[in-house]
Design an enzyme around this catalytic site. Sequence first.
Site, short mmCIF file in Angstrom:
data_model
loop_
_atom_site.label_atom_id
_atom_site.label_comp_id
_atom_site.label_asym_id
_atom_site.label_seq_id
_atom_site.Cartn_x
_atom_site.Cartn_y
_atom_site.Cartn_z
N GLU A 70 -29.10 79.37 29.72
CA GLU A 70 -28.25 79.50 28.61
C GLU A 70 -27.44 77.96 28.16
O GLU A 70 -27.26 77.06 26.70
CB GLU A 70 -27.02 80.46 28.64
CG GLU A 70 -27.07 82.23 28.21
CD GLU A 70 -26.73 83.09 28.25
OE1 GLU A 70 -25.77 83.77 27.81
OE2 GLU A 70 -25.31 82.79 29.47
N GLU A 72 -29.08 89.06 33.76
CA GLU A 72 -28.29 89.86 33.96
C GLU A 72 -27.81 90.83 33.76
O GLU A 72 -27.37 91.68 34.20
CB GLU A 72 -27.24 88.59 32.74
CG GLU A 72 -26.52 87.34 32.51
CD GLU A 72 -27.90 86.30 31.63
OE1 GLU A 72 -27.36 85.17 31.36
OE2 GLU A 72 -29.09 86.76 31.41
#
Length: 249
Positions: free
Chosen positions: A112, A132
């Site tokens: 990210e 995740e």
Amino acid sequence: MTDDIRPPLTVERGGDRVVATLDRPHTRNAIDLATVDALHALCVELEQEPRILILTGAGGVFASGADIAQLRDRRAPDARQGINTHAFARIAALPMPVIAAVDGFALGGGAELAYAADIRIGTSRTRLGNPETGLGILAAAGASWRLPQIVGPARAAELLLTGRILEADEALAWGLLSSLHDPGDLMSAAHALADRIAANDALATRHTKTALRAPLEAHPHIDLELQAELFERPEKRERMTAFLERRKR
């Protein structure tokens, strides 16, 4: 020097650029709260004195993700604070371009952070992805909205819902990386990009980034207003005159 003593981010400053290196070797450069604080401090500097930013990681790894040892103990109030989210948004909003030089793993929060850059380059060892959901959380620090803009909604959905890791060639084919280099040449390639950017007019570059980052509904008004400002500057005439003179030769 242990990770507890060494700074999590080493910063080299030049006249037109800054190189920031994630440097937590014992955690494969996992992004902890100290790293986030260091990124905020760097953003303060670059907001006040805009320069190109090159982000990279030490030891053949960009960032293995968020620091799970810290993340495991965070609760709902921590999630709502957006600890990584706000830091990465600030990186994305920096006035001058951000280049992510990604060697090795860029996973979870590390991916990210790379998505927040304007340009991403890598090596054959680069691995990008967001696992995740396998850890019982979602990629909430930018992947759900930045990744669709980079690779398209369908590919973003595949990557985020499966949690699979892209190898370098596929990341290049998807447009997640713009080029691949030998690991030893990665930083030279990042500096070559920075050289090309720095050779252009700084305000025109800043305005171009502003236009690129603007929401769809802001166009074309924002482009025309930014262009109007640039049209009034002497740098426009000087650069165009120099171009015309070179063409005559």
